[in-house]
Design an enzyme around this catalytic site. Structure first.
Site, PDB file in Angstrom:
ATOM      1  N   CYS A   1       1.192  38.992 123.977  1.00 34.64           N
ATOM      2  CA  CYS A   1       2.628  40.657 123.480  1.00 34.64           C
ATOM      3  C   CYS A   1       2.983  40.885 122.211  1.00 34.64           C
ATOM      4  CB  CYS A   1       4.371  39.852 123.862  1.00 34.64           C
ATOM      5  SG  CYS A   1       5.859  40.666 122.967  1.00 34.64           S
TER       6      CYS A   1
ATOM      7  N   LYS B   1      -2.648  34.669 129.592  1.00 33.87           N
ATOM      8  CA  LYS B   1      -2.456  36.760 130.460  1.00 33.87           C
ATOM      9  C   LYS B   1      -2.832  37.224 128.707  1.00 33.87           C
ATOM     10  CE  LYS B   1       0.296  40.175 131.000  1.00 33.87           C
ATOM     11  NZ  LYS B   1       1.425  40.576 131.895  1.00 33.87           N
TER      12      LYS B   1
ATOM     13  N   GLY C   1       1.044  51.900 131.973  1.00 32.22           N
ATOM     14  CA  GLY C   1       1.006  52.397 132.631  1.00 32.22           C
ATOM     15  C   GLY C   1       0.348  53.038 132.932  1.00 32.22           C
TER      16      GLY C   1
ATOM     17  N   GLY D   1      -1.620  49.378 135.116  1.00 33.37           N
ATOM     18  CA  GLY D   1      -1.119  50.445 135.486  1.00 33.37           C
ATOM     19  C   GLY D   1      -1.908  51.179 136.557  1.00 33.37           C
TER      20      GLY D   1
END
Lengths: 267, 303
Positions: free
Chosen positions: B127, B163, B216, B243
């Site tokens: 993050c 991740k 996105g 995205g």
């Protein structure tokens, strides 16, 4: 798509009562009654507000409760608020011929432009006291207005839902009921409409983050997103929403009883 | 035709709801499942409840979405109640956990494992906008990635998906450190940036945290490159995220080397039906190109 707040000037501020102000903004939007915008108070917060005026310059009507709205109440014409939207489905006024609108407190805000769009609806305006009544003058011009206050300081003493029940008991036939207000009141309106088999459209409120983008899930009620699937829901959806009138989510996402949520929203 | 095997999880199709989108309640996971997703990831949970950053936390701009939500969540104790029974949901549900230290990650992983409701655990170490977590806590280095993955591996036999961030100098090396420490798959990638948008009328940054991660369409080519790089570096499967809006975008990710694909911001562009739509578009392309399974084309861009 443009879904970030764009600063617009406050054009005019109308004092509705000691605790409520209407902010006319230097902005025009193609919107329906019941749709909302996300309003950004720079460096403070961003919150959803339904539009209390749609034709010409748009307006929002803001009750002072909590940090963000306190800051808004200190603002003056010419200062800048950010807006994005409109979002949500809004009310479907389409087929209503004999409509009844039930408003509680600040919940009257999205219902005034609706009343103005309908043909002389019956409008039951409820508030705690005479001082809390909103939009009386605007409503007299476009509706058959009934007033209730909890303390009897204006209109009939008691709740707006009692008037709805009485009108139905006297044989009035409504082909649509619209409501917005405190959730226990809306739950009661829902029960009344269910027992009389009247289509209801109720506008719900929940704490939002993405506010209209439909992706964060924060405002969900039994998996139904208030911001993107609503905020206006009909009988069939309301039946599925078991949390309606019972619980809501805090900023952490924790689900709590509605009373605890309402108390938190006052902060 | 679209079935995939991801770390022994059988997915009916490769689309997975990405973490942070909608996954706050059992009922929303159910709805995502009903919408046709192959699997779904919950919104990340922490040890203690968190309110996250102040609004505005999520905005849409011309080329994507920017967010600084800041890991708002009700904490592990509430999560245990919310996700106590996922048996009615017919797709695998992936837990996502975040913490400040390896020991806390391990503790959360143990709690998740003992619920017996989740099919895998994802560790977002990436993050870009929450102090104490991810990149801002130095979790995006090979050493930290290794230490956290190791600590979680000791507490669970569930598949672990690590991740990664696109904002690192060598994502391939980072993936290798995760693989070596026991990761079962790599999720690539988290949001890009952080970026910033300034309102020119109030002259202030729009997000309350001022900056936020970008997802996105703006992220997609970066994500494709990251998946491509990770595929060259590790043997474990890759979940390509970033995205993806169409079947074409999903096929592109598979060609880069992904086994499954994540969908998050795409819900903003195409609604909940995006899972079914992406699947249909993938099938149409496969039929037209006489491709019988995704296995056939996986990593083909490397040939």
């Amino acid at each position: 798509m443009l879904d970030y707040p764009v600063g617009v000037a406050i054009k005019e501020i109308i004092n509705e009562n000691s605790n409520v102000k209407t902010f006319v903004l230097d902005a025009q939007l193609d919107a329906k009654p019941g749709q909302f915008i996300m309003v950004w108070i720079p460096r403070i917060d961003e919150k959803p507000f339904s539009l209390s005026k749609i034709s010409g310059d748009i307006a929002i009507t803001v009750q002072k409760k909590g940090k963000a709205t306190e800051k808004m109440h200190e603002m003056r014409a010419g200062e800048v608020l950010g807006i994005r939207g409109p979002y949500g489905n809004g009310f479907d006024a389409g087929k209503a011929r004999s409509a009844c609108i039930v408003a509680g407190g600040i919940g009257a805000a999205p219902l005034v432009p609706l009343a103005e769009a309908l043909q002389n609806p019956e409008f039951i305006l409820g508030a705690r006291t005479k001082n809390d009544l909103l939009f009386e003058e605007r409503l007299k011009k476009c509706s058959e207005l009934y007033i209730t206050t909890d303390d009897g300081s204006a209109g009939e003493k008691g709740f707006n839902t009692q008037v709805l029940e009485r009108l139905l008991g006297e044989g009035e036939k409504f082909d649509a009921v619209f409501c917005c207000g405190p959730e226990p009141m809306m739950r009661r309106v829902f029960e009344i409409c269910e027992s009389h088999k009247i289509p209801l459209q109720a506008s719900l409120e929940r704490f939002m983050k993405c506010g209209g983008l439909g992706i964060c899930g924060q405002c969900s009620v039994n998996g139904i997103r208030v911001c993107a699937d609503g905020p206006v829901f009909g009988n069939e959806m309301l039946k599925k929403m078991l949390e309606f009138g019972n619980s809501a989510r805090l900023k952490t996402g924790r689900k709590v009883p509605l009373k605890e949520y309402a108390e938190w929203r006052q902060k | 035709m679209l079935e995939v095997d991801l770390c022994n999880l059988r997915l009916k199709n490769p689309t997975i709801l990405a973490s942070g989108i909608l996954g706050v309640s059992r009922e929303l996971l159910q709805r995502v499942s009903d919408s046709g997703a192959g699997a779904a990831t919950i919104k990340s949970i922490t040890l203690n409840p968190r309110e996250g950053h102040h609004n505005p936390t999520i905005i849409g701009f011309e080329a994507g979405i920017m967010n600084a939500v800041g890991y708002s969540n009700a904490g592990i104790e509430e999560a245990k109640k919310e996700f106590a029974d996922l048996s009615g949901i017919k797709i695998p549900i992936i837990a996502s956990i975040v913490a400040e230290k390896p020991e806390e990650f391990a503790l959360l992983a143990g709690e998740i494992d003992s619920l017996h409701q989740f099919s895998a655990i994802e560790l977002p170490l990436s993050c870009p906008h929450t102090p104490g977590f991810g990149l801002l806590a130095g979790q995006g280095t090979p050493e930290a990635t290794s230490a956290i993955t190791n600590a979680v591996r000791e507490k669970t036999r569930l598949p672990i998906f690590v991740k990664l961030s696109p904002n690192v100098p060598g994502i391939g090396e980072l993936a290798k450190s995760a693989e070596k420490a026991g990761a079962s798959a790599i999720t690539a990638v988290n949001t890009l940036g952080p970026g910033m948008l300034i309102d020119i009328n109030s002259r202030k940054p729009v997000l309350d945290f001022k900056c936020g991660g970008i997802s996105g369409p703006a992220l997609r080519p970066v994500a494709v490159r990251c998946v491509y790089d990770v595929y060259e570096s590790v043997k474990i499967p890759i979940i390509g995220v970033g995205g993806i809006l169409t079947g074409r975008d999903a096929i592109e990710m598979i060609l880069a080397g992904a086994t499954a694909i994540g969908i998050g911001s795409g819900i903003y562009y195409r609604g909940m039906n995006i899972f079914a739509q992406v699947c249909r578009e993938m099938e149409m392309w496969m039929k037209k190109n006489k491709v019988k399974s995704l296995e056939e084309i996986r990593g083909q861009a490397h040939a």
